[in-house]
Design a protein around this motif. Structure first.
Motif, PDB file in Angstrom:
ATOM      1  N   GLN B  19       0.842  -1.211   0.000  1.00  0.00           N
ATOM      2  CA  GLN B  19       0.000   0.000   0.000  1.00  0.00           C
ATOM      3  C   GLN B  19       0.874   1.258   0.000  1.00  0.00           C
ATOM      4  N   ALA B  20       1.925   1.269   0.852  1.00  0.00           N
ATOM      5  CA  ALA B  20       2.808   2.431   0.955  1.00  0.00           C
ATOM      6  C   ALA B  20       3.518   2.691  -0.372  1.00  0.00           C
ATOM      7  N   VAL B  21       3.914   1.608  -1.042  1.00  0.00           N
ATOM      8  CA  VAL B  21       4.599   1.748  -2.334  1.00  0.00           C
ATOM      9  C   VAL B  21       3.669   2.404  -3.351  1.00  0.00           C
ATOM     10  N   LEU B  22       2.426   1.923  -3.400  1.00  0.00           N
ATOM     11  CA  LEU B  22       1.486   2.458  -4.407  1.00  0.00           C
ATOM     12  C   LEU B  22       1.127   3.913  -4.136  1.00  0.00           C
ATOM     13  N   GLU B  23       1.170   4.302  -2.869  1.00  0.00           N
ATOM     14  CA  GLU B  23       0.900   5.713  -2.562  1.00  0.00           C
ATOM     15  C   GLU B  23       1.885   6.617  -3.281  1.00  0.00           C
ATOM     16  N   LYS B  24       3.150   6.196  -3.292  1.00  0.00           N
ATOM     17  CA  LYS B  24       4.172   7.048  -3.913  1.00  0.00           C
ATOM     18  C   LYS B  24       4.359   6.718  -5.393  1.00  0.00           C
ATOM     19  N   TYR B  25       4.254   5.431  -5.749  1.00  0.00           N
ATOM     20  CA  TYR B  25       4.430   5.003  -7.147  1.00  0.00           C
ATOM     21  C   TYR B  25       3.168   4.290  -7.615  1.00  0.00           C
ATOM     22  N   PRO B  26       2.132   5.064  -8.003  1.00  0.00           N
ATOM     23  CA  PRO B  26       0.837   4.439  -8.355  1.00  0.00           C
ATOM     24  C   PRO B  26       0.965   3.481  -9.543  1.00  0.00           C
ATOM     25  N   ASN B  27       1.997   3.669 -10.374  1.00  0.00           N
ATOM     26  CA  ASN B  27       2.117   2.784 -11.544  1.00  0.00           C
ATOM     27  C   ASN B  27       2.959   1.536 -11.282  1.00  0.00           C
ATOM     28  N   ALA B  28       3.525   1.435 -10.102  1.00  0.00           N
ATOM     29  CA  ALA B  28       4.315   0.240  -9.785  1.00  0.00           C
ATOM     30  C   ALA B  28       3.414  -0.982  -9.856  1.00  0.00           C
ATOM     31  N   ARG B  29       3.975  -2.095 -10.368  1.00  0.00           N
ATOM     32  CA  ARG B  29       3.154  -3.303 -10.454  1.00  0.00           C
ATOM     33  C   ARG B  29       3.583  -4.308  -9.377  1.00  0.00           C
ATOM     34  N   LEU B  30       2.624  -4.623  -8.512  1.00  0.00           N
ATOM     35  CA  LEU B  30       2.888  -5.568  -7.423  1.00  0.00           C
ATOM     36  C   LEU B  30       2.942  -6.989  -7.970  1.00  0.00           C
ATOM     37  N   THR B  31       3.731  -7.844  -7.312  1.00  0.00           N
ATOM     38  CA  THR B  31       3.752  -9.256  -7.752  1.00  0.00           C
ATOM     39  C   THR B  31       3.430 -10.157  -6.548  1.00  0.00           C
ATOM     40  N   LEU B  32       4.456 -10.534  -5.769  1.00  0.00           N
ATOM     41  CA  LEU B  32       4.229 -11.443  -4.635  1.00  0.00           C
ATOM     42  C   LEU B  32       4.896 -10.882  -3.379  1.00  0.00           C
ATOM     43  N   GLY B  33       4.294 -11.119  -2.222  1.00  0.00           N
ATOM     44  CA  GLY B  33       4.860 -10.587  -0.969  1.00  0.00           C
ATOM     45  C   GLY B  33       4.720 -11.557   0.191  1.00  0.00           C
ATOM     46  N   PRO B  34       5.603 -12.523   0.331  1.00  0.00           N
ATOM     47  CA  PRO B  34       5.475 -13.531   1.390  1.00  0.00           C
ATOM     48  C   PRO B  34       6.190 -13.145   2.696  1.00  0.00           C
ATOM     49  N   ALA B  35       5.912 -13.903   3.754  1.00  0.00           N
ATOM     50  CA  ALA B  35       6.672 -13.835   4.991  1.00  0.00           C
ATOM     51  C   ALA B  35       7.941 -14.672   4.825  1.00  0.00           C
ATOM     52  N   VAL B  36       9.042 -14.255   5.441  1.00  0.00           N
ATOM     53  CA  VAL B  36      10.255 -15.079   5.486  1.00  0.00           C
ATOM     54  C   VAL B  36      10.703 -15.168   6.944  1.00  0.00           C
ATOM     55  N   ASP B  37      11.815 -15.857   7.199  1.00  0.00           N
ATOM     56  CA  ASP B  37      12.103 -16.205   8.596  1.00  0.00           C
ATOM     57  C   ASP B  37      12.652 -15.070   9.456  1.00  0.00           C
ATOM     58  N   ASN B  38      12.866 -13.899   8.865  1.00  0.00           N
ATOM     59  CA  ASN B  38      13.203 -12.748   9.709  1.00  0.00           C
ATOM     60  C   ASN B  38      12.288 -11.548   9.423  1.00  0.00           C
ATOM     61  N   GLY B  39      11.220 -11.774   8.630  1.00  0.00           N
ATOM     62  CA  GLY B  39      10.319 -10.665   8.287  1.00  0.00           C
ATOM     63  C   GLY B  39       9.496 -10.964   7.045  1.00  0.00           C
ATOM     64  N   PHE B  40       9.686 -10.152   6.035  1.00  0.00           N
ATOM     65  CA  PHE B  40       8.856 -10.285   4.834  1.00  0.00           C
ATOM     66  C   PHE B  40       9.561  -9.575   3.689  1.00  0.00           C
ATOM     67  N   TYR B  41       9.050  -9.814   2.470  1.00  0.00           N
ATOM     68  CA  TYR B  41       9.492  -8.964   1.347  1.00  0.00           C
ATOM     69  C   TYR B  41       8.344  -8.816   0.383  1.00  0.00           C
ATOM     70  N   TYR B  42       8.498  -7.867  -0.554  1.00  0.00           N
ATOM     71  CA  TYR B  42       7.538  -7.758  -1.641  1.00  0.00           C
ATOM     72  C   TYR B  42       8.346  -7.499  -2.915  1.00  0.00           C
ATOM     73  N   ASP B  43       8.068  -8.291  -3.974  1.00  0.00           N
ATOM     74  CA  ASP B  43       8.721  -8.084  -5.269  1.00  0.00           C
ATOM     75  C   ASP B  43       7.847  -7.187  -6.124  1.00  0.00           C
ATOM     76  N   ILE B  44       8.449  -6.103  -6.633  1.00  0.00           N
ATOM     77  CA  ILE B  44       7.663  -5.078  -7.326  1.00  0.00           C
ATOM     78  C   ILE B  44       8.355  -4.662  -8.618  1.00  0.00           C
TER      79      ILE B  44
END
Lengths: 589, 589
Positions: B19-44
């Motif tokens: 959500q924060a990414v799209l606020e600043k970059y509305p044209n960014a295309r989201l892909t996948l955002g899983p949890a990992v063993d020290n937090g999380f990531y999102y590929d954009i």
């Protein structure tokens, strides 16, 4: 007798053998009968006849009898047709005649003692007078393919030994018997030092516990000695990308000796045939200053070189071996000369530990290049001059006798070879120290000199103890299996006379010896004492401690060396002090 | 917080990041955002936009602000068409939607805080309440191929760290910083221990003089210790015919981990992936009696196993390594149990030398098979029962805590794993002791028992110190580069205050130390004393001897340990006695 005459004598004897064979087997078909370096042989097709040891004796008796009539050789040139007629029904001679004719050469028949053979000549003029009938002896028979090709028919090869005199013949036979007794393949099996497995592969020895002990002791000895001499010992991988050997120029130049590549992720990797480029990569990992030179990079390196399966022989010719290798990066020719001298010091030190005497057991050869042969030797006449002079100066400076051998250098520079004679009487190059002015160019082995300028280094390639496999084979044969105590797989055997009465005391001794790192075999089975002592001797264990009533009463031990018939009474402490000193000082015997 | 809830929290944070990414970059295309063993990531996919560190900060600030509004998740199932409409223009989501639909699964959209994403669920119910805004932190960005395939487009992956509390987050960050400082790849370079060369090949380390010293000391330590424990150390070839691995069953079963064959004279040879069949060939070289068992065959064996180039990491993941390997041939299950116990004794001894404490630094896992899974585990329920009971009895007998892990056994039997946590907080299997009742059948590893009958042996596979490469990596990180004196490449530095005045005395000391086999760096350059001491400390040299006027007058030396700020005056003899004892006893610190 000069070499050529000896060779003529041996070849003459092959003719005389052929005549003797035909006397008994008129239908045997003769093929070829050359001289070899201990006598002669003749390859013969006996058809369905099997040759017995009795036959060999008969041939020999006939030869000695017939020799008297062999007083003069005559020969005549014949046409192809005439020759084919003479040897009609012998397809081997027919094949040879056709080939001689095809090459446009003359066809000659040689006759002596009423026997005629197709031959190019090379005989004694008067065999009856010039050959002593007790200076030759038929040796043995073996199978041999016609012209060495396994697709051809298997013939019977009869070998004869022949020398100038009976004394020389006897001397050779004695040396050969000794060599056979000392053969490292035979002793390696008897003493359980190493083995081969068909399913592992030819030329790939598996070292048992005992052989591995000898190898480990030698490896640690040489690494420690090199560390003391300020070598930097490293470990580099046994495989590398083909690119590395392209960079070094070994590939394709050295391709014949390398194994086929291993493909990993579309890249080609090679079993390394040498260590040089690996050490050069380490040198190149950072900028170098003249202060760091000479840099002596050493490694116990596993190397792999192609050997035909027929060439493989015990530990002497293997497909993978471990070389005590080093590359010394030097500032200039003078430093290289000094490092070559240091390498020879090390080699002489190692030889001395093995009891090898310079001039007697080993000698030096200066192997030179050939300025005219720029295909075989790198084209840089001035560099060759400098390098050869530097090596010559080193040898002169040591005051040792040396021979100079043209055309024996490496591609990249001259070398000093340390030559040794093995128990078979054959001379081999045991160690080599090479001067190299080519690899530094190829790899850009540079350094910053004291004047701030970037300069090109010189490399000295050397081995100290050679390939571990070969040196172990050599030492086994040299000592006939009686390794000195420091190299003996088992150093002490403990043989209680009676297990029940003396076992506990013996076990206590074994524990004490092991605590002193003395390799000890406590013989706790029910064999008799005599049998245990014989077993220890057959295993070439340097010392056997015999424990009986008297020892337990007196708190002593009875020690018998493998070379002695009787034991000597002493105390355990004295014995430990004595053997520990012997091990530490690497005493021979 | 339990593991599942933590994972839901991390996954929820990925949504909030998007959500924060799209606020600043509305044209960014989201892909996948899983949890990992020290937090999380999102590929954009940010198109042509480059993301700066400033952006990352902005995203984080937005996330913290938006989090307050994330009070409840809702979700709804939609048709494929509806979903495609929702994510029109985003080819990544379109690909995902089509795949979900093709698999016949439900397509769900999850909404919270006015943000909707394609998702399978797995969130916190009330993020605003359940997530502490200082317990997460955006970490860094990196490139990542869409779906990890390098043929696809490179996306921007934004990583976040997230834990239950701020304290746990800080603790993690601290541990990671420490781990980075101790990273053996970093220290290996700084301390000049090993290097890699592109032209030699990936995953094939070259050990410099210093690293090689550590390795040699470790190798000799473990070989000597095993010899003391009556292991038979051998050497077997690093390559063997493919037939050998067919015989052992490793090929084709283990094919994926093996390199491609090397062809020699029409035969195929392999770089060996393990030592077992080599040792079995040695065992089989003659008939064996029960008296010879247990037979502990050990070797420092070079092994080669395939690793993808992306998986390679310093000395921890390499393509060729040297394993302190052994195979113990046992009479029966009871003897195997006793040998497993002996192997654990040895492992605990080695761990103790490294200062590793059982229960704290390492712990035991009993890895069991699965009788139902006869494809993964050899089908012989009774043998499994016997073997597992034997190993359980061993661990119980040692009185140690252990966990039992189903489905972790080898194909041929159960094993005991020694688990260790590395500086990154990751648990690994450091050493393994395996019980094997299958290879004896395959290789016919038999012996003649006391009753004269031929019986089948049991094999124990074990390592003592593991792979030398891995243990060196582990120890460098464990000690943060401060190797104990016995393992230090240089043990003593000698720093004269003034070369002209103190050089001769210092050199004399250096000669004496070297004669005692103490690895000594005589710093004979013109750097100041302070600089020399700092250099010695940065090289982690345990002791620096400083030589000044006072020392020469008094005939003493001033010794400073790397952990001290001040030197202490002593005599050379006292120092030699102290450091020699430290080296001999392998003292830590």
């Amino acid at each position: 007798m000069e070499q050529e005459k000896l060779s003529h004598m041996r070849h003459t004897l092959a003719h005389i053998l052929a005549q003797a064979v035909l006397e008994k087997y008129p239908n045997a078909r003769l093929t070829l009968g050359p001289a070899v370096d201990n006598g002669f042989y003749y390859d013969i097709d006996f058809g369905s006849d099997k040759i017995s040891d009795e036959d060999i004796k008969t041939f020999q008796t006939s030869m000695r009898k017939n020799l008297k009539k062999w007083t003069a050789f005559t020969h005549r040139e014949v046409s192809k047709e005439e020759a084919l007629k003479e040897f009609a029904g012998n397809p081997y001679k027919e094949e040879l005649i056709n080939e001689i004719s095809d090459r446009g050469e003359k066809i000659t028949l040689y006759t002596c003692g009423e026997f005629t053979d197709l031959c190019r000549g090379g005989h004694l003029e008067n065999p009856a007078e010039e050959i002593s009938s007790d200076a030759f002896k038929l040796d043995r028979q073996a199978g041999a393919y016609w012209r060495g090709d396994e697709k051809n028919k298997m013939l019977t090869r009869i070998y004869g030994l022949a020398f100038e005199t009976k004394e020389k013949l006897d001397e050779y036979i004695h040396m050969r018997e000794e060599a056979e007794k000392r053969d490292h393949r035979k002793l390696g099996k008897e003493l359980d030092l190493f083995m081969f497995s068909d399913v592992v592969g030819k030329g790939l020895p598996l070292w048992t516990e005992k052989g591995a002990t000898i190898r480990r002791e030698l490896e640690r000895f040489i690494v420690d000695e090199e560390l003391r001499r300020n070598y930097k010992h490293v470990y580099t991988p046994d495989i590398a990308k083909l690119d590395l050997y392209r960079k070094s120029g070994h590939y394709p130049y050295y391709k014949e000796s390398m194994y086929a590549p291993i493909v990993i992720d579309d890249e080609e990797f090679m079993l390394r045939p040498m260590t040089c480029p690996h050490h050069f990569e380490l040198y190149l990992s950072k900028p170098r200053s003249y202060r760091e030179l000479p840099m002596r990079i050493g490694e116990l390196a596993k190397l792999y070189r192609y050997e035909q399966s027929g060439e493989l022989s015990g530990l002497l010719r293997v497909r993978g071996f471990c070389l005590a290798d080093a590359h010394i990066i030097c500032k200039d020719a003078a430093q290289a000369g000094s490092e070559v001298n240091g390498a020879l010091d090390l080699i002489e030190y190692v030889c001395n530990v093995f009891g090898l005497v310079p001039g007697k057991d080993f000698w030096y050869r200066l192997s030179l290049g050939d300025r005219a042969n720029t295909e075989k030797y790198y084209d840089d006449p001035q560099a060759w001059d400098t390098a050869e002079n530097e090596l010559r100066k080193v040898l002169q400076g040591r005051g040792v006798h040396f021979v100079e051998a043209e055309q024996e250098a490496a591609f990249y520079g001259p070398k000093i070879d340390i030559q040794m004679r093995d128990v078979r009487g054959k001379d081999n190059t045991a160690f080599t120290v090479q001067y190299d002015f080519v690899m530094p160019k190829r790899f850009k082995l540079n350094y910053t000199d004291s004047d701030g300028l970037e300069k090109e280094a010189i490399v000295v390639h050397r081995s100290s103890i050679g390939a571990i496999e070969r040196v172990v084979a050599f030492l086994i044969e040299h000592w006939g299996g009686n390794m000195p105590t420091w190299l003996s797989p088992t150093q002490v055997a403990i043989a209680p006379v009676n297990m029940e009465k003396h076992g506990a005391y013996a076990e206590e001794l074994a524990t004490k010896l092991k605590a002193e790192n003395i390799r000890t075999d406590y013989m706790d089975d029910d064999d008799s004492m005599g049998k245990k002592v014989r077993r220890a001797k057959s295993e070439r264990i340097p010392y056997t401690i015999i424990i009986g009533d008297k020892d337990i009463e007196a708190g002593t031990i009875t020690v018998q060396h493998r070379s002695q018939e009787q034991g000597e009474q002493t105390t355990l402490d004295e014995f430990i002090a004595k053997i520990s000193k012997e091990i530490k000082e690497r005493t021979l015997g």
